[in-house]
Scaffold this motif. Structure first.
Motif, PDB file in Angstrom:
ATOM      1  N   GLY A  15      71.345  42.769  57.462  1.00 59.11           N
ATOM      2  CA  GLY A  15      71.705  43.141  56.107  1.00 59.11           C
ATOM      3  C   GLY A  15      71.809  44.632  55.889  1.00 59.11           C
ATOM      4  N   GLY A  16      71.350  45.407  56.855  1.00 62.36           N
ATOM      5  CA  GLY A  16      71.372  46.852  56.738  1.00 62.36           C
ATOM      6  C   GLY A  16      72.708  47.448  57.140  1.00 62.36           C
ATOM      7  N   SER A  17      72.745  48.784  57.173  1.00 60.69           N
ATOM      8  CA  SER A  17      73.978  49.516  57.463  1.00 60.69           C
ATOM      9  C   SER A  17      73.734  50.601  58.504  1.00 60.69           C
ATOM     10  CB  SER A  17      74.523  50.171  56.189  1.00 60.69           C
ATOM     11  OG  SER A  17      74.858  49.213  55.212  1.00 60.69           O
ATOM     12  N   LEU A  18      74.772  50.913  59.235  1.00 60.59           N
ATOM     13  CA  LEU A  18      74.788  52.050  60.157  1.00 60.59           C
ATOM     14  C   LEU A  18      76.181  52.663  60.121  1.00 60.59           C
ATOM     15  CD1 LEU A  18      73.013  50.842  63.444  1.00 60.59           C
ATOM     16  CD2 LEU A  18      72.182  52.609  61.887  1.00 60.59           C
ATOM     17  N   ARG A  19      76.257  53.957  60.406  1.00 59.60           N
ATOM     18  CA  ARG A  19      77.554  54.590  60.566  1.00 59.60           C
ATOM     19  C   ARG A  19      77.621  55.226  61.946  1.00 59.60           C
ATOM     20  NH1 ARG A  19      80.617  59.456  57.277  1.00 59.60           N
ATOM     21  NH2 ARG A  19      79.103  60.756  58.398  1.00 59.60           N
ATOM     22  N   LEU A  20      78.579  54.785  62.726  1.00 65.09           N
ATOM     23  CA  LEU A  20      78.818  55.361  64.039  1.00 65.09           C
ATOM     24  C   LEU A  20      79.852  56.475  63.919  1.00 65.09           C
ATOM     25  CD1 LEU A  20      79.071  52.154  66.254  1.00 65.09           C
ATOM     26  CD2 LEU A  20      77.035  53.417  65.532  1.00 65.09           C
ATOM     27  N   SER A  21      79.666  57.501  64.736  1.00 68.49           N
ATOM     28  CA  SER A  21      80.615  58.612  64.786  1.00 68.49           C
ATOM     29  C   SER A  21      81.136  58.754  66.205  1.00 68.49           C
ATOM     30  CB  SER A  21      79.951  59.917  64.350  1.00 68.49           C
ATOM     31  OG  SER A  21      79.490  59.847  63.027  1.00 68.49           O
ATOM     32  N   CYS A  22      82.361  59.192  66.322  1.00 72.87           N
ATOM     33  CA  CYS A  22      82.981  59.454  67.622  1.00 72.87           C
ATOM     34  C   CYS A  22      83.657  60.809  67.528  1.00 72.87           C
ATOM     35  CB  CYS A  22      83.984  58.365  67.954  1.00 72.87           C
ATOM     36  SG  CYS A  22      84.954  58.682  69.442  1.00 72.87           S
ATOM     37  N   ALA A  23      83.083  61.779  68.218  1.00 69.75           N
ATOM     38  CA  ALA A  23      83.632  63.128  68.214  1.00 69.75           C
ATOM     39  C   ALA A  23      84.620  63.275  69.356  1.00 69.75           C
ATOM     40  CB  ALA A  23      82.518  64.153  68.345  1.00 69.75           C
ATOM     41  N   ALA A  24      85.829  63.675  69.030  1.00 66.18           N
ATOM     42  CA  ALA A  24      86.889  63.815  70.027  1.00 66.18           C
ATOM     43  C   ALA A  24      87.191  65.282  70.269  1.00 66.18           C
ATOM     44  CB  ALA A  24      88.147  63.100  69.557  1.00 66.18           C
TER      45      ALA A  24
END
Length: 115
Positions: A15-24
């Motif tokens: 039920g929770g949230s996460l934000r993934l990042s991808c640095a290019a």
């Protein structure tokens, strides 16, 4: 050539949230379509979401995950309403927009969703 580095994975309750990042890195970032894939233990890698001129999503994440990108060479995957079955290593990938397959991959980031 584009190099990719993911971050933002971790442990979260269902039920929770996460934000993934991808640095290019790389001067030709705008020429690339970007995608997120995931691989759970004992399973094949599967498509999650992609962004080029438009966005596409796997049915399993539609309405819960959102892919976006900014001009600073970062692609995001906002994951809401997480489920235990979302547990996997998440990979960022890139391909030239006209190419058929992704040919640049990040190292992956672990996402674990507890029940």
């Amino acid at each position: 050539q584009v190099l990719l580095v993911e971050s933002g994975g971790g442990l979260v309750q269902a039920g929770g949230s996460l934000r993934l990042s991808c640095a290019a890195s790389g001067r030709s970032f705008r020429s690339y379509g970007m995608g997120w894939f995931r691989q759970a233990p004992g399973k094949e890698r599967e498509f999650v979401a992609a962004i080029s001129g438009s966005t596409t999503y796997a049915d399993s994440v539609k309405g819960r995950f959102t892919i976006s990108r900014d001009n600073a060479k970062t692609v995001y995957l906002q994951m809401n309403s997480l489920k235990p079955e979302d547990t996997a290593v998440y990979y960022c990938a890139a391909k030239l927009i006209a190419a058929a397959e992704y040919d640049v991959w990040g190292q992956g980031t672990q996402v674990t969703v507890s029940s």
